[in-house]
Scaffold this motif. Structure first.
Motif, mmCIF file in Angstrom:
data_model
loop_
_atom_site.group_PDB
_atom_site.id
_atom_site.type_symbol
_atom_site.label_atom_id
_atom_site.label_comp_id
_atom_site.label_asym_id
_atom_site.label_seq_id
_atom_site.Cartn_x
_atom_site.Cartn_y
_atom_site.Cartn_z
ATOM 1 N N GLY A 80 25.510 29.564 -13.006
ATOM 2 C CA GLY A 80 25.492 28.445 -13.946
ATOM 3 C C GLY A 80 26.216 28.813 -15.224
ATOM 4 N N SER A 81 25.628 28.440 -16.352
ATOM 5 C CA SER A 81 26.240 28.762 -17.649
ATOM 6 C C SER A 81 25.234 28.504 -18.755
ATOM 7 C CB SER A 81 27.476 27.890 -17.893
ATOM 8 O OG SER A 81 27.961 28.064 -19.209
ATOM 9 N N VAL A 82 25.322 29.308 -19.818
ATOM 10 C CA VAL A 82 24.484 29.032 -20.985
ATOM 11 C C VAL A 82 24.847 27.683 -21.601
ATOM 12 C CG1 VAL A 82 24.040 31.450 -21.538
ATOM 13 C CG2 VAL A 82 26.039 30.310 -22.525
ATOM 14 N N ALA A 83 26.033 27.162 -21.248
ATOM 15 C CA ALA A 83 26.446 25.846 -21.768
ATOM 16 C C ALA A 83 25.487 24.749 -21.332
ATOM 17 C CB ALA A 83 27.864 25.518 -21.299
ATOM 18 N N ALA A 84 24.773 24.960 -20.219
ATOM 19 C CA ALA A 84 23.796 23.977 -19.753
ATOM 20 C C ALA A 84 22.471 24.107 -20.489
ATOM 21 C CB ALA A 84 23.569 24.129 -18.263
ATOM 22 N N LEU A 85 22.284 25.208 -21.215
ATOM 23 C CA LEU A 85 21.022 25.477 -21.904
ATOM 24 C C LEU A 85 21.107 25.232 -23.402
ATOM 25 C CD1 LEU A 85 20.196 28.859 -20.100
ATOM 26 C CD2 LEU A 85 19.530 26.550 -19.413
ATOM 27 N N GLN A 86 22.280 25.441 -23.968
ATOM 28 C CA GLN A 86 22.494 25.274 -25.400
ATOM 29 C C GLN A 86 23.758 24.429 -25.593
ATOM 30 O OE1 GLN A 86 19.509 26.596 -26.534
ATOM 31 N NE2 GLN A 86 20.468 27.933 -28.047
ATOM 32 N N ALA A 87 23.666 23.376 -26.395
ATOM 33 C CA ALA A 87 24.823 22.491 -26.576
ATOM 34 C C ALA A 87 25.958 23.185 -27.317
ATOM 35 C CB ALA A 87 24.399 21.233 -27.325
ATOM 36 N N ASN A 88 27.180 22.895 -26.873
ATOM 37 C CA ASN A 88 28.379 23.437 -27.506
ATOM 38 C C ASN A 88 29.411 22.320 -27.569
ATOM 39 O OD1 ASN A 88 30.137 25.401 -28.566
ATOM 40 N ND2 ASN A 88 31.009 25.803 -26.554
ATOM 41 N N ALA A 89 29.899 22.007 -28.745
ATOM 42 C CA ALA A 89 30.828 20.888 -28.932
ATOM 43 C C ALA A 89 32.023 21.011 -27.998
ATOM 44 C CB ALA A 89 31.296 20.830 -30.387
ATOM 45 N N GLY A 90 32.365 19.897 -27.329
ATOM 46 C CA GLY A 90 33.512 19.866 -26.428
ATOM 47 C C GLY A 90 33.190 20.226 -24.998
ATOM 48 N N ASN A 91 31.939 20.580 -24.733
ATOM 49 C CA ASN A 91 31.563 21.082 -23.408
ATOM 50 C C ASN A 91 30.726 20.093 -22.595
ATOM 51 O OD1 ASN A 91 32.710 23.501 -22.747
ATOM 52 N ND2 ASN A 91 30.976 24.769 -23.302
ATOM 53 N N ALA A 92 30.723 18.835 -22.962
ATOM 54 C CA ALA A 92 29.784 17.881 -22.359
ATOM 55 C C ALA A 92 29.906 17.825 -20.840
ATOM 56 C CB ALA A 92 29.998 16.490 -22.944
ATOM 57 N N ALA A 93 31.118 17.652 -20.310
ATOM 58 C CA ALA A 93 31.289 17.497 -18.864
ATOM 59 C C ALA A 93 30.941 18.783 -18.130
ATOM 60 C CB ALA A 93 32.719 17.069 -18.544
ATOM 61 N N TYR A 94 31.445 19.905 -18.621
ATOM 62 C CA TYR A 94 31.159 21.197 -17.991
ATOM 63 C C TYR A 94 29.661 21.479 -18.014
ATOM 64 C CZ TYR A 94 31.338 26.238 -17.108
ATOM 65 O OH TYR A 94 31.148 27.498 -16.586
ATOM 66 N N ALA A 95 29.036 21.257 -19.159
ATOM 67 C CA ALA A 95 27.593 21.488 -19.285
ATOM 68 C C ALA A 95 26.817 20.590 -18.334
ATOM 69 C CB ALA A 95 27.148 21.255 -20.725
ATOM 70 N N ALA A 96 27.282 19.355 -18.172
ATOM 71 C CA ALA A 96 26.601 18.427 -17.259
ATOM 72 C C ALA A 96 26.668 18.918 -15.814
ATOM 73 C CB ALA A 96 27.214 17.035 -17.375
ATOM 74 N N THR A 97 27.820 19.483 -15.405
ATOM 75 C CA THR A 97 27.926 19.996 -14.034
ATOM 76 C C THR A 97 26.974 21.164 -13.828
ATOM 77 O OG1 THR A 97 29.705 21.628 -14.464
ATOM 78 C CG2 THR A 97 30.387 19.376 -13.956
ATOM 79 N N LYS A 98 26.862 22.027 -14.822
ATOM 80 C CA LYS A 98 25.991 23.196 -14.697
ATOM 81 C C LYS A 98 24.527 22.803 -14.864
ATOM 82 C CE LYS A 98 29.259 26.316 -14.081
ATOM 83 N NZ LYS A 98 29.359 27.160 -12.870
ATOM 84 N N GLY A 99 24.262 21.755 -15.639
ATOM 85 C CA GLY A 99 22.904 21.242 -15.747
ATOM 86 C C GLY A 99 22.440 20.637 -14.436
ATOM 87 N N ALA A 100 23.335 19.914 -13.766
ATOM 88 C CA ALA A 100 23.015 19.361 -12.454
ATOM 89 C C ALA A 100 22.749 20.481 -11.458
ATOM 90 C CB ALA A 100 24.164 18.472 -11.969
ATOM 91 N N LEU A 101 23.548 21.528 -11.534
ATOM 92 C CA LEU A 101 23.387 22.688 -10.656
ATOM 93 C C LEU A 101 21.993 23.304 -10.822
ATOM 94 C CD1 LEU A 101 25.981 25.508 -10.136
ATOM 95 C CD2 LEU A 101 23.731 26.089 -11.017
ATOM 96 N N ILE A 102 21.553 23.444 -12.076
ATOM 97 C CA ILE A 102 20.236 24.025 -12.336
ATOM 98 C C ILE A 102 19.133 23.145 -11.749
ATOM 99 C CG2 ILE A 102 18.538 24.464 -14.169
ATOM 100 C CD1 ILE A 102 20.887 25.534 -15.876
ATOM 101 N N ALA A 103 19.209 21.842 -12.002
ATOM 102 C CA ALA A 103 18.170 20.931 -11.518
ATOM 103 C C ALA A 103 18.111 20.938 -9.994
ATOM 104 C CB ALA A 103 18.432 19.516 -12.040
ATOM 105 N N TYR A 104 19.267 20.940 -9.352
ATOM 106 C CA TYR A 104 19.320 20.974 -7.884
ATOM 107 C C TYR A 104 18.710 22.271 -7.354
ATOM 108 C CZ TYR A 104 21.249 21.412 -3.186
ATOM 109 O OH TYR A 104 21.390 21.608 -1.834
ATOM 110 N N CYS A 105 19.108 23.403 -7.920
ATOM 111 C CA CYS A 105 18.659 24.697 -7.410
ATOM 112 C C CYS A 105 17.153 24.886 -7.589
ATOM 113 C CB CYS A 105 19.415 25.838 -8.089
ATOM 114 S SG CYS A 105 21.118 26.018 -7.496
#
Length: 257
Positions: A145-170
């Motif tokens: 995954g990525s820490v981007a899914a755990l802590q918001a970082n400007a400009g990373n919305a789409a990438y963070a969303a993909t990794k957030g979905a990955l976490i929820a699925y797993c």
């Protein structure tokens, strides 16, 4: 060093294993006594060189590289049809396609392309492999995954969303398959010293000052966590999200001037 308590070698699939963190993970799993199949997208020479290196270093093992473009849904389907019958004990999903943009300026086509690579391909391959793991009552799935899914970082919305979905699925797959002896975990790396970080080279010193440990991770440091989760020591860890980020997510992030 054996891969299991009975000494048998176990087959592991690493998706995205030809370079950077993926290659480090392939090497760590091979060193732990696993047979490793890994995929690459566009660098056959590098992939074949890695497979040859592993064969020299671990002569008793089986190592092979296969081409797979995760953005191509049809290619993923064909790959899964083959992989389903191969009896993999372990599966590491290492994919990271970015789609940088401010949240309010999100481009759906670019975001969907990143979602296909980072998330949908994971679900399709996991669907193919987990059945065999459940039948065998043994299996390990590790998603990067990525820490981007755990802590918001400007400009990373789409990438963070993909990794957030990955976490929820797993996490869901973990509780659904736990009673059958399958563990499912997510590693959430911070900044890793790989080619993927090359665009940030001019900002590196500033980024490192904000990381409590004061440096980027070596790929091997993240790969070691994947190897641990795949081994006997990780048998009771499932549904976990493990940051490997030098303390980044533990920090509030407010800087005193």
């Amino acid at each position: 060093m054996s891969a299991g308590m009975s000494g048998e070698r176990k087959a592991v699939l690493v998706v995205g294993g030809a370079s950077g963190l993926g290659a480090a993970t392939v090497r760590a799993l091979a060193a732990a006594g696993h047979d490793v199949t890994f995929t690459y997208r566009s660098s056959p020479e590098r992939a074949e060189a890695l497979a040859a290196e592993l064969a020299r270093a671990h002569g008793e093992g089986r190592f092979q590289a296969r081409r797979l473009d995760l953005s191509d849904r049809a290619a993923v389907e064909v790959f899964c049809e083959t992989a389903e019958g191969e009896g993999y004990y372990g599966y590491v999903h290492n994919a990271g396609q970015s789609a940088d943009a401010l949240a309010a300026m999100l481009d759906q086509d670019r975001a969907e392309a990143a979602m296909q690579v980072n998330f949908w391909s994971l679900t399709r391959i996991a669907k193919a492999l987990v059945r065999g793991m459940i039948r065998a009552r043994a299996g390990r799935i590790v998603a990067i995954g990525s820490v981007a899914a755990l802590q918001a970082n400007a400009g990373n919305a789409a990438y963070a969303a993909t990794k957030g979905a990955l976490i929820a699925y797993c996490r869901t797959l973990a509780i659904e398959s736990a009673k059958r002896g399958v563990t499912v975990n997510v590693i959430a790396p911070g900044f890793i010293d790989t080619e993927m970080m090359a665009p940030y080279a001019s900002h590196r010193a500033g980024i490192e000052r904000q990381i409590p440990l004061g440096r980027f991770a070596a790929p091997e440091e993240v790969a070691a966590v994947a190897a641990f989760l795949m081994g006997e020591g990780g048998a009771y860890v499932t549904g976990a999200v493990l940051p490997v980020d030098g303390g980044l997510t533990a920090m509030m992030g407010i800087h005193r001037s």
